[in-house]
Write a protein that holds these residues in place. Structure first.
Motif, PDB file in Angstrom:
ATOM      1  N   LEU A 133      72.006  61.229  89.800  1.00 10.73           N
ATOM      2  CA  LEU A 133      70.932  60.686  89.731  1.00 10.73           C
ATOM      3  C   LEU A 133      70.311  62.084  89.747  1.00 10.73           C
ATOM      4  O   LEU A 133      70.755  62.994  89.955  1.00 10.73           O
ATOM      5  CB  LEU A 133      70.713  60.616  91.779  1.00 10.73           C
ATOM      6  N   ILE A 134      68.952  62.550  89.655  1.00  8.73           N
ATOM      7  CA  ILE A 134      68.460  63.499  89.594  1.00  8.73           C
ATOM      8  C   ILE A 134      67.906  64.251  90.742  1.00  8.73           C
ATOM      9  O   ILE A 134      66.326  63.365  90.894  1.00  8.73           O
ATOM     10  CB  ILE A 134      67.675  63.535  87.926  1.00  8.73           C
ATOM     11  N   ALA A 135      67.577  64.923  91.702  1.00  9.65           N
ATOM     12  CA  ALA A 135      66.906  65.130  92.835  1.00  9.65           C
ATOM     13  C   ALA A 135      65.312  66.243  91.605  1.00  9.65           C
ATOM     14  O   ALA A 135      64.339  65.935  92.957  1.00  9.65           O
ATOM     15  CB  ALA A 135      67.458  66.702  93.254  1.00  9.65           C
ATOM     16  N   GLU A 136      65.845  66.640  90.813  1.00 12.43           N
ATOM     17  CA  GLU A 136      64.406  67.194  90.611  1.00 12.43           C
ATOM     18  C   GLU A 136      63.536  66.200  90.697  1.00 12.43           C
ATOM     19  O   GLU A 136      62.259  66.009  90.877  1.00 12.43           O
ATOM     20  CB  GLU A 136      64.126  68.001  89.041  1.00 12.43           C
ATOM     21  N   VAL A 191      74.169  62.651  92.591  1.00 13.46           N
ATOM     22  CA  VAL A 191      73.422  63.523  92.191  1.00 13.46           C
ATOM     23  C   VAL A 191      73.419  64.780  91.851  1.00 13.46           C
ATOM     24  O   VAL A 191      74.141  65.190  92.021  1.00 13.46           O
ATOM     25  CB  VAL A 191      72.431  64.187  94.026  1.00 13.46           C
ATOM     26  N   VAL A 192      72.577  65.026  90.895  1.00 15.52           N
ATOM     27  CA  VAL A 192      72.665  66.762  90.407  1.00 15.52           C
ATOM     28  C   VAL A 192      71.307  67.516  90.262  1.00 15.52           C
ATOM     29  O   VAL A 192      70.051  66.812  90.523  1.00 15.52           O
ATOM     30  CB  VAL A 192      73.617  66.316  88.460  1.00 15.52           C
ATOM     31  N   PRO A 193      71.021  68.375  90.216  1.00 15.17           N
ATOM     32  CA  PRO A 193      70.208  69.395  90.274  1.00 15.17           C
ATOM     33  C   PRO A 193      68.602  68.458  89.268  1.00 15.17           C
ATOM     34  O   PRO A 193      67.151  68.394  89.989  1.00 15.17           O
ATOM     35  CB  PRO A 193      70.489  70.311  90.524  1.00 15.17           C
ATOM     36  N   THR A 194      69.124  68.702  88.486  1.00 10.78           N
ATOM     37  CA  THR A 194      67.370  69.099  87.603  1.00 10.78           C
ATOM     38  C   THR A 194      68.525  68.510  86.187  1.00 10.78           C
ATOM     39  O   THR A 194      70.002  67.583  85.383  1.00 10.78           O
ATOM     40  CB  THR A 194      67.196  70.380  86.967  1.00 10.78           C
ATOM     41  N   PHE A 195      67.106  67.744  84.901  1.00  7.56           N
ATOM     42  CA  PHE A 195      67.467  67.061  84.138  1.00  7.56           C
ATOM     43  C   PHE A 195      68.414  67.792  82.977  1.00  7.56           C
ATOM     44  O   PHE A 195      68.885  66.893  83.049  1.00  7.56           O
ATOM     45  CB  PHE A 195      65.377  66.974  83.407  1.00  7.56           C
ATOM     46  N   ASN A 196      68.095  69.375  83.201  1.00  6.48           N
ATOM     47  CA  ASN A 196      68.792  69.587  82.436  1.00  6.48           C
ATOM     48  C   ASN A 196      70.501  69.660  82.373  1.00  6.48           C
ATOM     49  O   ASN A 196      71.231  69.354  81.789  1.00  6.48           O
ATOM     50  CB  ASN A 196      68.213  71.382  82.253  1.00  6.48           C
ATOM     51  N   ASP A 197      70.305  69.451  83.936  1.00  5.72           N
ATOM     52  CA  ASP A 197      72.112  69.447  84.470  1.00  5.72           C
ATOM     53  C   ASP A 197      72.365  67.801  83.474  1.00  5.72           C
ATOM     54  O   ASP A 197      73.810  67.726  83.718  1.00  5.72           O
ATOM     55  CB  ASP A 197      72.011  69.426  85.950  1.00  5.72           C
ATOM     56  N   ALA A 198      71.727  66.759  84.377  1.00  3.99           N
ATOM     57  CA  ALA A 198      72.352  65.650  83.321  1.00  3.99           C
ATOM     58  C   ALA A 198      72.548  66.556  81.917  1.00  3.99           C
ATOM     59  O   ALA A 198      73.824  65.313  81.495  1.00  3.99           O
ATOM     60  CB  ALA A 198      71.016  64.383  84.180  1.00  3.99           C
TER      61      ALA A 198
END
Lengths: 232, 260, 480
Positions: C211-214, C246-253
């Motif tokens: 899941l993306i928090a951003e 959940v991960v912070p951003t698209f880039n993290d995904a």
């Protein structure tokens, strides 16, 4: 932001248990700032060497990686060549000269009447459609992946219901990494840069669920053609 | 600490409980190799077991008591060397974890851990040994015991020394890095699974078509030798130190006294 | 699902004797394991990326409450709904309410381990809904009334022949003499049957890999495209997932996606990676009208505060079980609950209790191969050992084991007594073995000697030999 359907207090209870486990308090500005900072800064992992090394030919890498994923890759110089290229591909695979695409301006400009008997339709995929045509907003060289944004221009079902999926990729939009593609998405002229679905597609549908052997065409397309267009 | 007359480092040999009771010839071979690497060997009497059985069964208190006992037993040694990746891994990687972070015991365990080495990696990495006293003519294959391989990155060292023996040919087997199924108490608690694992191992050993299977851990060796013996295999099973030191007078593990 | 983890030993025995299972499992080393190695070799920076992934997951967990709130806000802004569920029962109830609210009769479902964890299908079926698994492996299991034996290759325990028999039995409306020899023929048959389901489904349920928090997006990773058909053809899309994803951003995904498929199947990336954000937009010609996310806790928020926190970094690639010699020997069903292999040995006790699942963290040789391939560097053996410690402290360790341990530890703490007994045992066992060098049967070790001999000792202890050598050296005046 209160959810409507959670059992009373579930949200607060879960969040509070998480804070207890982390030894954190609810309004810890430093923690919030650290999280917000990451969301704003969007740090990137180092790009894979295969696309980061100076002098990398991204187009060649993109084609190579995508072909490894059992997709067919074609190149055209201009839009006028596309109908014939698609017709040739469908013919070679014993498929009818029929396809459907969305409202995308470039796809709409293609003159399929230049190929005799080629039928085209617009809109979301119907169950008996044999081929879907989409436009990618980016090609990602590191894995040969195509990025598609859903919407009127590119109905998402076109990529999954028909047996054949064809994607036009502008050569000028070949980028090195996933992160580069996401950057292009963020630049889209729209209130919400995120479409309902962002589809990253790398090859046709496949499964290895029976005896571990790879079979192409599980539920989605049995074949995938990527056309790299030079005039886009 | 080191012998002031000769400046040779003083090495405490941690024999391990299995070597002590089942195969002392491995301990003698280890001592010979350490001496060959120009060190003085001492064998503290107060050593018993490294504590792994307790540690791996969740009994931290007893494991900690044994750790402190072992640390005390080797006071005054420049190095502590064990002919076992598993026990050396316990002493080196796990003793500090048994102690409370920041405590005196933790500091002692960490200082102790820094002096601990598995035998073959000690010979190669610390002492720079490139030849050995052993002589052997024939083919061997080598099983990488798990703790040595993954906790202490022992992979090339035994092979380097084995290849220095003229006439010895090393034939690698398939899956030499996969567990033999010993796992200490595992082999007793889950004998069926353990047996299935060692069966795969001995099939690979047989396929390698070598005269001897070698490894650096007596637990794994007893497991593999026990299986080979049940299968009435002709392949001999020995600790790598026996070949390196040329201590081949005793029959191979699980072999009858008639086979020397 | 009713756990049978307490029966692990007999489950394992049954599994070891099951020839079809053993044949199916024999494909793992040359398949998933070899493919992962090849993918890793193609990406020299793979191990650096693992470090990056571990750190970013640690950061996400360290700020989990904030990212979850941020995620929820983004989903809501995109027109979706987030439902928080403390327990599996709450999650099932929320999903059932949504289905009933939509007047649903037919539900299609993509692969989701969380849905297995909460027993979703049985719950929905009890309320009269038809639920159809659309991942091919999951579909096969559904018609066999089985559960997945692997988290990414759910039917890995089955041979092609078994699937053929299932299809012939289940698809009795099709001609009896049809050809089902090639795997492609079996896949095609399932494709025809499931196509109808996709087109007629009222609700589509998927899991989420991240899941993306951003942006409030949920991600699914598939090769078949079944998840995409599930979620874009039904008028309601429900995502069943858990709070740790959940991960912070698209880039993290992106960083995690580079690790996921390579670790799982050895692919550079799966055929389809799909990011969903809210329901269909105004003007969209397709896509669901409603988008719901169920955020399940089920003990994860508590695990976060324990010595087991690191297990929450897991991205469910399955590499640990592919590389586990125990999993390779007995397959996934022997573990007796949803998550098999090393990850299950750490997760399951947290969810169903150490009393039920105590066998699982004990059924490991601590060979460490799982940790060595884990893309998130989860120290699985260490965490299994922590469960053994809890078991020991809570008095769940079996009495005989405890007694043996205690007696041995007491002895080992008295070197003189210990050495005396070692001398005695060495002699006695040597004597008992005669000249054979090994025992074919041993008291208290009949499990061991059931399949192998037990090597006999040499007759003297090392301490004895060493003392003799020292004595000799002193006599001859030799100094070593």
């Amino acid at each position: 932001m209160k959810p409507t359907n959670s059992p009373a207090g579930a949200r607060e209870s879960i969040l509070s248990k998480i804070r207890t486990s982390l030894g954190a308090s609810e309004n810890d500005d430093a923690r919030t700032a650290a999280a917000e900072q990451r969301i704003t800064a969007k740090p990137r992992a180092a790009a894979p060497l295969r696309v980061a090394e100076t002098g990398t030919d991204l187009l060649a890498r993109f084609k190579d990686e995508l072909q490894r994923q059992l997709a067919t890759v074609a190149e055209v110089a201009t839009a006028t060549e596309i109908p014939a290229a698609i017709a040739g591909y469908l013919h070679a695979n014993n498929q009818p000269l029929r396809l459907r695409h969305g409202a995308d301006a470039y796809l709409s400009s293609l003159d399929f009447s230049s190929v005799e008997g080629f039928e085209t339709a617009r809109g979301a995929a119907a169950p008996d459609d044999s081929a879907g045509l989409s436009a990618a907003f980016a090609g990602i060289a590191e894995t040969g992946t195509m990025a598609l944004a859903s919407g009127p221009d590119n109905p998402v079902t076109l990529g999954y219901l028909p047996d054949t999926h064809i994607i036009i990729v502008p050569k000028t939009r070949i980028v090195a990494t996933f992160e580069d593609a996401f950057e292009l998405l963020r630049e889209r002229p729209s209130a919400n840069p995120m479409p309902r679905t962002l589809n990253l597609i790398t090859g046709p549908s496949r499964t290895a669920d029976i005896g571990g052997r790879i079979v192409i065409g599980a539920h989605g397309p049995r074949r995938l053609l990527a056309i790299l267009a030079g005039d886009l | 600490m080191s012998d002031p007359a000769t400046k040779r480092p003083r090495v405490g040999l941690f024999a391990t409980c299995l070597v002590d009771m089942f195969r002392p010839s491995v301990g003698m071979a280890a001592a010979r190799l350490i001496e060959y690497a120009d060190c003085e060997v001492v064998v503290p009497h107060a050593q018993t077991c490294c504590g792994q059985p307790a540690y791996n069964s969740g009994d931290r208190a007893d494991a900690k008591a044994l750790a402190l006992q072992t640390i005390a037993a080797f006071e005054g040694c420049d190095y502590v060397v064990a002919p076992s990746g598993s026990c050396a891994g316990m002493l080196k990687a796990h003793y500090p974890r048994l102690m409370d972070e920041g405590s005196d015991d933790h500091a002692r365990a960490s200082a102790f851990a820094a002096r601990v080495h598995e035998l073959v990696s000690f010979l190669v990495d610390v002492r720079g040994l490139s030849d050995v006293p052993g002589a052997f003519s024939g083919t061997v294959t080598y099983h990488d015991s798990c703790s040595g391989l993954r906790e202490l990155t022992i992979k090339s060292q035994p092979r380097t020394l084995l290849k220095s023996i003229p006439g010895l040919e090393l034939k690698e087997m398939d899956d030499c890095e996969i567990c033999c199924g010993f796992g200490g108490a595992f082999s007793v608690k889950f004998p069926d699974i353990s047996n299935a694992m060692v069966e795969k191992k001995t099939a690979n050993i047989a396929a390698a078509d070598a005269d001897i299977i070698l490894a650096g851990d007596l637990g794994c060796l007893m497991n593999m030798a026990g299986k080979l013996s049940r299968q009435e295999s002709k392949i001999a099973c020995r600790h790598v130190a026996e070949i390196l030191a040329g201590e081949l007078d005793d029959p191979p593990i699980a072999s009858s006294d008639d086979k020397r | 699902m009713q756990p049978t983890s307490h029966d692990f030993k007999s489950n394992a025995r049954t599994a070891l004797a099951d020839r079809q299972l053993q044949e199916a499992l024999s494909g793992i080393p040359g398949g998933l394991v070899a493919q992962r190695r090849a993918a890793r070799d193609r990406l020299p920076e793979f191990d650096d990326l693992r470090d990056y992934g571990r750190d970013l997951r640690n950061h996400a967990l360290q700020h989990l409450d904030i990212y979850l709130e941020r995620y929820e806000q983004a989903v809501t802004e995109a027109g979706g709904h987030v439902h928080w569920a403390s327990t599996g029962g709450d999650a099932c109830a929320a999903i059932l309410r949504i289905c009933q609210g939509a007047g649903a009769q037919l539900v299609t479902k993509g692969k989701s381990m969380v849905s297995e964890e909460i027993g979703l299908n049985a719950n929905l079926e009890k309320a009269g809904l038809e639920v159809v698994e659309t991942d091919l492996g999951e579909y096969i299991l559904q018609i066999r009334h089985e559960t997945p034996s692997h988290i990414i290759a759910p039917a890995i325990h089955l041979t092609q022949g078994q699937v053929e028999a299932d299809f012939r039995r289940e698809h009795s409306q099709l001609p009896k003499d049809r050809r089902l020899i090639d795997p492609a023929e079996l896949v095609d048959e399932a494709r025809q049957i499931l196509r109808e389901k996709f087109l007629n489904a009222d609700v589509g349920i998927t899991g989420a890999n991240f899941l993306i928090a951003e942006t409030g997006s949920s991600i699914i990773v598939t090769n078949e495209g079944n998840g995409d058909l599930t979620q874009s053809l039904a008028k309601v899309h429900i995502v069943i997932t858990s709070v740790d994803k959940v991960v912070p951003t698209f880039n993290d995904a992106a960083a995690l996606l580079r690790l996921l498929a390579r670790s799982a199947t050895g692919q550079e990336i799966t055929s389809y990676t799909t990011f969903s954000t809210g329901p269909r937009r105004a003007g969209d010609p397709d896509g669901p009208e409603q988008y719901h996310v169920i955020l399940l806790d089920n003990g994860r928020s508590e695990l976060l505060g324990t010595e087991f926190r690191e297990v929450l970094r897991c991205i469910r690639c399955g590499a640990c079980m592919n590389h586990c010699p125990v999993y390779n020997a007995v397959g996934g069903h022997a573990y007796g609950w949803v998550y098999p292999g090393p990850i299950g040995a750490v997760l399951n006790p947290g969810m169903i209790g150490i009393k039920e699942a105590g066998n699982l963290p004990n059924a490991s040789t601590f060979c460490g191969r799982c940790e060595s391939v884990c893309p998130m560097h989860i120290p699985l053996p260490k965490l299994m050992r922590h469960w053994r410690e809890r078991e020991f402290l809570e008095g769940e360790t079996p009495f005989v084991t405890r007694l043996a341990l205690k007696s041995w530890a007491t002895l080992a703490r008295q070197p003189w007594a210990y050495h005396a007994l070692s001398r005695l045992m060495s002699r006695a066992m040597k004597f008992a073995s005669g000249r054979h060098g090994a025992f074919t049967w041993m008291p208290f070790a009949s499990g061991w000697t059931g399949g192998r001999n037990f090597p006999a000792p040499q007759g003297k202890t090392f301490q004895e030999l060493w003392a003799a050598r020292e004595k000799q050296a002193a006599r001859t005046g030799r100094t070593q």
